[in-house]
Design an enzyme around this catalytic site. Structure first.
Site, mmCIF file in Angstrom:
data_model
loop_
_atom_site.group_PDB
_atom_site.id
_atom_site.type_symbol
_atom_site.label_atom_id
_atom_site.label_comp_id
_atom_site.label_asym_id
_atom_site.label_seq_id
_atom_site.Cartn_x
_atom_site.Cartn_y
_atom_site.Cartn_z
ATOM 1 N N VAL A 71 19.296 8.517 -37.745
ATOM 2 C CA VAL A 71 19.684 9.409 -36.659
ATOM 3 C C VAL A 71 18.905 10.703 -36.799
ATOM 4 O O VAL A 71 18.846 11.295 -37.878
ATOM 5 C CB VAL A 71 21.208 9.703 -36.694
ATOM 6 C CG1 VAL A 71 21.574 10.767 -35.668
ATOM 7 C CG2 VAL A 71 22.003 8.433 -36.434
ATOM 8 N N GLY A 116 18.310 15.160 -39.839
ATOM 9 C CA GLY A 116 18.331 13.715 -39.688
ATOM 10 C C GLY A 116 19.118 13.091 -40.822
ATOM 11 O O GLY A 116 19.491 13.770 -41.793
ATOM 12 N N LYS A 117 19.428 11.845 -40.698
ATOM 13 C CA LYS A 117 20.079 11.113 -41.789
ATOM 14 C C LYS A 117 19.879 9.635 -41.544
ATOM 15 O O LYS A 117 19.740 9.205 -40.389
ATOM 16 C CB LYS A 117 21.591 11.420 -41.809
ATOM 17 C CG LYS A 117 22.231 11.226 -43.156
ATOM 18 C CD LYS A 117 21.927 12.387 -44.087
ATOM 19 C CE LYS A 117 22.554 12.254 -45.439
ATOM 20 N NZ LYS A 117 22.411 13.500 -46.210
ATOM 21 N N GLY A 118 19.855 8.851 -42.627
ATOM 22 C CA GLY A 118 19.700 7.413 -42.479
ATOM 23 C C GLY A 118 20.657 6.697 -43.398
ATOM 24 O O GLY A 118 21.170 7.275 -44.363
ATOM 25 N N ASP A 157 19.568 10.046 -51.077
ATOM 26 C CA ASP A 157 20.970 10.382 -50.861
ATOM 27 C C ASP A 157 21.752 9.379 -51.717
ATOM 28 O O ASP A 157 21.200 8.838 -52.678
ATOM 29 C CB ASP A 157 21.291 10.283 -49.352
ATOM 30 C CG ASP A 157 22.582 10.967 -48.976
ATOM 31 O OD1 ASP A 157 22.600 12.193 -48.884
ATOM 32 O OD2 ASP A 157 23.608 10.279 -48.777
#
Ligand code: NAD
Length: 427
Positions: A71, A116-118, A157
């Site tokens: 995202v 952002g992040k995944g 992460d």
């Protein structure tokens, strides 16, 4: 389409929902900034949400398909920036919330990134190293059009690490036909990682705590600290703060807590944990109930383990003067109100743990320059940014008569909204 702008009502039942927590803070900051509805919609909605299905041939020959997300909440101030997590309970809602968090965090410390992040839904503990490598490379290939030093720069992460970043960098580089180190941060030093990155988040926590002490005319020597979590963030903070003169009186881990009112020898405790696998039974301290240690009287409490540890059910019992949020989302919105009544000085996560993304930014800069800084320079530049950001947040809180967390969100929303207004809406 899920946006952060839906009306937010937090009850005891949904207190721990990260999406609602992000939405509640967003709403409050947007209201106080008097952001118009249109801008609220833009800031409250992800710019891009990508879902991919990732086929992987397992070691026993079977084919499995995993689902992954990336995202990009905002790219208004620069490329999206944020980690990738591998975990069985990853959801698109969680990834969305974490992506927006990254937008605000980068804006608070004023570095030129969006958020952002995944995440990939998988249990990395049952996958072999080869399976993890295949999963990582195929996930990267599926989202490759949206990645790049100028587009979106992932980082480690939960359950991903330097090795994962090396695989992503290599996969991207194979497609680009040249080595592109700046596509990810948190890489090994041998592949363009930055000096000082492993210590950066813990160091940043120490820096902002020192700033808070200055406001209270106190020195580290007469300051007691309790830290929850002795991993990257908590362990580094403990080591660096001990060296600075702080008295670390308790460490809380998932399997127990240790307490020494005279101050723990952190290096000895870390060596003991390495040898025995646990902090409990450390000869130079008393073992304590891990559920009680957080409520010890102390000057500084640093939750540096996981989210939702300070809630409406226990905030009343905290006896710290400063709450420095090393972890992401350790305090729920309902607990915020209790802490405000108790006059606890909260250093909110999007400021307190932003040292990590700041040195990630330095890594990206160094990779793009092809010129690497020594550790002293990294730390000096980190100090400059953390000090300035702390002053901005605390100044904003005073001017607008809000708590530090809402001040941090207001500052961040204001900066991102300003960038969007200057750019205009393309169409
Ligand atoms: P980590 O896995 O290295 O360390 C976490 C530690 O907390 C481990 O030692 C674990 O045993 C302990 N722990 C887990 N659950 C616990 C519980 N319920 N009670 C007590 N101890 C518990 O992780 P980390 O990188 O240190 O990250 C910690 C937090 O900080 C996370 O919320 C993460 O998102 C956030 N954070 C990390 C960074 C970074 O640079 N590593 C940057 C920003 C934010």
């Amino acid at each position: 389409m899920a946006t952060l702008t839906s009306p937010v009502s937090i009850s005891l039942e949904n207190e721990n929902n990260p999406w609602l927590a992000a939405a509640a803070r967003f709403e409050e900051a947007a209201k106080r900034l008097k952001l118009d509805d249109g801008m609220r919609k833009v800031l409250g909605t992800s710019a891009r949400e990508i879902t991919v299905h990732i086929p992987v041939q397992l070691d026993d020959g079977r084919l499995e398909v995993f689902t992954g997300y990336r995202v990009q909440h905002s790219v208004a101030r620069g490329p999206a920036k944020g980690g990738i997590r591998f975990a069985p309970d990853v959801t698109l809602d969680e990834v969305r919330a974490l992506a927006s968090w990254m937008t605000w965090k980068c804006a608070v410390v004023n570095i030129p990134f969006g958020g952002g992040k995944g995440g990939v839904i998988c249990d990395p503990h049952v996958l072999s190293e080869t399976e993890l490598e295949k999963l990582t490379r195929r996930y990267t290939a599926e989202i490759i059009d949206f990645l790049g030093p100028e587009r979106d720069v992932p980082a480690p992460d939960v359950n991903t690490n330097e090795q994962t970043m090396a695989w992503i960098m290599d996969t991207y580089s194979m497609h680009a036909r040249h080595t592109t180190t700046a596509v990810v941060t948190g890489k090994p030093m041998a592949l363009g990682g930055s000096r000082g990155r492993p210590e950066a988040t813990g160091r940043g926590c120490m820096m902002v705590t020192l700033k808070a002490l200055q406001l209270m005319n106190r020195s580290p020597e007469d300051t007691s600290v309790v830290i929850q979590g002795m991993g990257n963030v908590g362990g580094m903070a403990a080591r660096l703060m001990k060296a600075k003169g702080f008295k670390i009186i308790a460490i809380v881990e998932y399997d127990g807590a240790v307490y020494n009112p005279g101050g723990l020898d952190i290096a000895a405790l870390q060596a003991y944990r390495k040898e025995t696998g646990s902090i409990t039974g450390f000869p130079e301290a008393e073992d304590m109930d891990r559920h009680e240690a957080m409520f010890l009287p102390c000057d500084v409490l640093i939750p540096a383990a996981t989210e939702n540890v300070v809630t409406s059910q226990n905030a009343e019992r905290l006896r710290c003067k400063i709450l420095c949020e090393g972890a992401n989302g350790p305090t729920t919105p309902l607990a915020d109100e209790i802490l405000a009544d108790k006059k606890v000085f909260v250093i909110p996560d999007i400021l307190a743990n932003a040292g990590g993304v700041t040195v990630s930014y330095f890594e990206w800069v160094q990779d793009r320059q092809g010129f690497f800084w020594n550790e002293q320079l990294v730390n000096e530049r980190l100090q400059e940014i953390m000090d300035e950001s702390f002053d901005s947040v605390v100044g904003y809180a005073r001017t607008h008569q809000v708590n530090n967390r809402i001040a941090a969100y207001m500052l961040a929303l204001d900066r991102v909204a300003h960038a969007i207004k200057l750019r205009g809406i393309y169409a």
